[in-house]
Design a protein around this motif. Structure first.
Motif, short mmCIF file in Angstrom:
data_model
loop_
_atom_site.label_atom_id
_atom_site.label_comp_id
_atom_site.label_asym_id
_atom_site.label_seq_id
_atom_site.Cartn_x
_atom_site.Cartn_y
_atom_site.Cartn_z
N LEU A 458 0.83 -1.20 0.00
CA LEU A 458 0.00 0.00 0.00
C LEU A 458 0.87 1.25 0.00
O LEU A 458 0.60 2.22 -0.72
N ASN A 459 1.92 1.22 0.78
CA ASN A 459 2.87 2.35 0.80
C ASN A 459 3.44 2.60 -0.60
O ASN A 459 3.53 3.74 -1.05
N LEU A 460 3.84 1.51 -1.26
CA LEU A 460 4.40 1.66 -2.60
C LEU A 460 3.36 2.21 -3.56
O LEU A 460 3.65 3.07 -4.40
N VAL A 462 0.73 4.06 -2.86
CA VAL A 462 0.44 5.47 -2.57
C VAL A 462 1.56 6.37 -3.13
O VAL A 462 1.29 7.41 -3.73
N ASN A 463 2.78 5.94 -2.95
CA ASN A 463 3.91 6.69 -3.53
C ASN A 463 3.75 6.80 -5.04
O ASN A 463 3.99 7.85 -5.63
N ALA A 464 3.36 5.68 -5.67
CA ALA A 464 3.19 5.68 -7.13
C ALA A 464 2.09 6.66 -7.53
O ALA A 464 2.24 7.42 -8.49
N THR A 528 10.24 14.26 -0.17
CA THR A 528 10.33 15.45 -1.02
C THR A 528 8.96 16.12 -1.08
O THR A 528 8.77 17.07 -1.82
N LYS A 529 8.05 15.55 -0.30
CA LYS A 529 6.68 16.09 -0.36
C LYS A 529 6.53 17.25 0.60
O LYS A 529 7.21 17.30 1.64
N GLU A 530 5.60 18.17 0.28
CA GLU A 530 5.44 19.34 1.14
C GLU A 530 4.95 18.88 2.52
O GLU A 530 4.35 17.82 2.65
N LEU A 537 8.20 8.08 5.89
CA LEU A 537 8.35 6.80 6.58
C LEU A 537 7.89 5.61 5.74
O LEU A 537 8.11 4.46 6.11
N GLY A 538 7.23 5.92 4.60
CA GLY A 538 6.66 4.83 3.79
C GLY A 538 7.72 3.82 3.37
O GLY A 538 7.63 2.62 3.67
N LEU A 539 8.74 4.30 2.67
CA LEU A 539 9.75 3.37 2.15
C LEU A 539 10.64 2.84 3.28
O LEU A 539 11.18 1.75 3.18
MG MG Z 1 5.13 7.39 0.91
#
Ligand code: MG
Ligand code: ADP
Length: 710
Positions: A458-460, A462-464, A528-530, A537-539
């Motif tokens: 899910l983390n991956l 959401v990042n995508a 790198t997100k605002e 912490l996702g990755l």
């Molecule tokens: Mg993430």
């Protein structure tokens, strides 16, 4: 010099009769110099010829010798046939002058004997005779082997010119023979020299071939450079083409070529190091060099200054060694160690955090039970619990990264798990993302914590999604893989898994990442997100989870080219149908106890207090102990206890696990539940019931309900 140097000169006059004394012995001419034949200066260039004069009358011998005397001419005299024959055996004569009338052996007999010997068979013989020219003797003389006659009294000029003809002939023949000999010697010498030269050439060629073979098969390029910037290449071994894709001529043909392709960040250091070679006598540096395929490779370049040789400019001799592979591994290792250190740090912080959250959540749970009827207050408490719960989630992710989170690994068949999970993913990501799944039919089962596996995917995902703000395609691919080489940054000390593995890759068509981001994404809190959008912490969670599952994770990404994240898990040893699927659902309502005694062991007083209060609310009577030792003492005293709820990490001799084991051994009727915020409790997980901190009152109640019912 084949010209005869014997000049015929001097006054000539008739000699005396045949056997008489010499009537006249001419004086040597001025040109020939005074003195006898031996006294005249010999010319070393001219072949010395010997003449044998045979006569029984010594006066005649003297006269003839006088007539013939000349430089480079040796007159040998013999006064009998026997003496003549002895000389003929040992010496070589240009011409033999024979008196015809001699006692015992006369001239004819002697001539025949001389002719009969192979050594002297071809020496010209001139007869000296007083017989009449028309006489029968003349004929006899020719038959005996004479070549000419000189009649007595001897006319010196006639004798000399006749003899000269034969001396001349002898000299010419001798000279030709000597020349022939010299030529043959020269020829032999020449042959010998050519043989030697051939051998030397062969040896040289062999040495050269061997050198070539060594140079071309070693992964080392040998170079020679000028000592001043830009250090033009004077020689580069041919194998440079294999290493860089450029032929050696590119280097030697363009003085700037070598330096021009060094990575801009490395040029200065390399120039400095090479420039110092002239004073230091040696140099050594590592740099990146742009190869023909457009990729930078790492080279280790070391060498020395050439020895000083008169009349030759100094050069730098060096070797270049491709160390790209080693550098890559080093980088991976450094990266892995860095993450390991950060992991330990965050793990510690998260653990303390969890303890405090236990206090917060526990107290809020207790508070909620006292608020019957007050809806407003209840709502506030509920919001507070939710907030604290989110904090707990965050801490859990940190723990997952630092691999301190307890895992409840089970055998998972991705064929069963993925389809349902895909639905969840589609709902989460929205319509603009096209989610696709490709899966090998017979994917091997893996052993992972199912909930964490889902969280990682899910983390991956959401990042995508974040990387594809305008929509795109997300492809999840699952398949079997065989891994030959352990991955450098793998979880085990020996590297990552090898052999049968399962690959799960998540690929998007999003913005991708530059190298500077790619290198840091696994670090906790790197985002790198605002602010407010990303936690960073996702990755980290994915990384920790994969490491804990004994796998490894890799990233392929470039700006504008999307991202592909590949996770490799070792295949599970024994596929089994047990334990598949998810954890049991939470119990809806806590079940009250009936005054049973529960012994709570916990060193943190606040955490302990919450536990005690929660258990009392649930209808149990509670005893407390601060350490395992204290709890053991209470049990030894005979305190009646139905169930033990103990922390794992505690000061004192007995930690929670030791205490639990002792209880099971000595007081088997007492049930045991262990709790911890750490993951260093894998043994406990296998042996005892376990609650992960911070736990909700409902979790504790559910655990107790199951235990006490049994
Ligand atoms: Mg993430
Ligand atoms: P967060 O998503 O909270 O920022 P993550 O650890 O999940 O934290 O990701 C860290 C960073 O890695 C992101 O901020 C982003 O820059 C980068 N990143 C992760 N996944 C992708 C992706 N699929 N495409 C592009 N960049 C990504």
């Amino acid at each position: 010099m084949t010209d005869l140097a014997i000049g015929v000169s001097g006054p000539s006059g008739p000699l005396s009769g045949a056997n008489g004394p010499a009537a006249l012995i001419p004086e040597p001419s001025g040109a020939e110099g005074p003195g006898g034949a031996g006294a005249q200066a010999a010319d070393p260039e001219i072949v010395t010829a010997k003449i044998l004069v045979v006569d029984d009358d010594p006066r005649n011998l003297l006269a003839v010798a006088e007539i013939l005397r000349a430089p480079n001419l040796e007159i040998v005299t013999a006064d009998s046939g026997e003496a003549a024959l002895r000389r003929v055996l040992t010496d070589e004569f240009a011409v033999i002058l024979l008196d015809v009338q001699m006692p015992r052996i006369d001239g004819y007999e002697l001539a025949a004997m001389i002719r009969g010997r192979s050594h002297s068979s071809r020496v010209p013989i001139i007869f000296l005779t007083a017989y009449n020219k028309d006489d029968l003797h003349v004929f006899r003389g020719y038959t005996a082997g004479a070549v000419d006659y000189v009649f007595k009294p001897i006319e010196p000029l006639v004798l000399k010119s006749k003899v000269d003809v034969f001396v001349d002939l002898y000299r010419k023949t001798e000279e030709i023979r000597r020349q022939g000999e010299a030529e043959r010697r020269l020829l032999l010498e020449n042959l010998h020299v050519r043989g030697e030269k051939l051998k030397a050439e062969q040896a040289l060629r062999l040495a050269h071939e061997r050198q070539e073979a060594i140079l071309s098969s070693l992964p080392v390029v040998v170079t020679s450079r000028g000592v001043e910037a830009p250090f033009p290449a004077l020689f580069v071994s041919d194998n440079v083409e294999r290493l860089t894709g450029f032929p050696a001529e590119r280097f030697t043909g363009d003085p700037d070529f070598g330096v021009s392709r060094i990575h801009p960040e490395d040029v200065e250091g390399v120039t400095r190091e090479l420039g110092a070679a002239i004073t230091n006598g040696s140099y050594g540096c590592e740099y990146r060099w742009l190869c023909a395929d457009g990729q930078y490779r790492y080279f280790l370049d070391q060498g020395v200054l050439s020895p000083e040789v008169e009349g030759r400019a100094r050069e730098i001799f060096g070797t270049m060694f491709d160390i790209t592979e080693r550098r890559m591994l080093e980088q991976q290792l450094v990266h892995a160690s860095k993450l390991e250190a950060v992991g330990r740090l965050t793990g510690g912080v998260a653990h303390d955090f969890n303890n405090m959250l236990s206090v917060v959540i526990g107290n809020l749970d207790l508070l909620r039970n006292t608020l019957d009827g007050d809806d407003k207050a209840s709502r506030r408490v509920r919001l507070a619990i939710e907030g604290a719960q989110r904090c707990a989630d965050l801490t859990n992710r940190l723990l997952a990264f630092s691999r301190r989170q307890p895992v409840q690994a089970s055998i998972v068949r991705l064929q069963d798990l993925m389809p349902g999970f895909l639905e969840l993913m589609r709902r989460t990501l929205g319509e603009r993302i096209d989610v696709r799944l490709t899966m090998d039919e017979d994917v091997r089962p893996i052993e992972v914590d199912c909930a964490q596996f889902e969280a990682a995917l899910l983390n991956l995902a959401v990042n995508a999604r974040d990387a594809m703000p305008n929509g795109g395609t997300l492809t999840i691919a699952v398949g079997n893989r065989t891994i030959e080489e352990p991955h450098a940054a793998g979880s085990e000390p020996s590297g990552g898994p090898t052999g049968d593995c399962v690959l799960v890759s998540v690929t998007d068509t999003g913005v991708g990442m530059p190298l500077s981001v790619r290198e840091r994404v696994f670090e906790p809190f790197f985002t790198t997100k605002e602010s407010g959008k990303g936690t960073g912490l996702g990755l980290s969670m994915v990384y920790g989870f994969v490491q804990q599952s004994r796998g490894f994770v890799e990233i392929d990404s470039a700006p504008g080219e999307g991202t592909s994240i590949r996770i490799v898990f070792p295949a599970a040893e024994c596929p089994s149908d047990d334990g598949l699927g998810r954890n049991e659902p939470e119990a809806a309502m806590p079940v009250l106890g009936q005054g049973e005694t529960i012994l709570v062991v916990e060193d943190d007083p606040e955490v302990r207090q919450v536990a005690v209060a929660t258990l009392e609310t649930l209808g149990f009577s509670v005893r407390e102990a601060e350490t395992g030792d204290e709890a053991a003492a209470m049990l030894e005293r005979g305190d009646r206890v139905r169930l033990l709820l103990s922390d794992v990490r505690m000061p004192g001799v007995l930690n929670g696990l030791d205490l639990a084991r002792r209880v099971r051994r000595e007081w088997p009727s007492i049930d045991v539940v262990l709790t911890s915020g750490y993951a260093d409790v894998e043994d406990a997980l296998d042996e005892f019931h376990f609650l992960h901190k911070p736990y909700r009152a409902s979790d504790l109640a559910e655990k107790l309900r199951i235990l006490l019912k049994a």
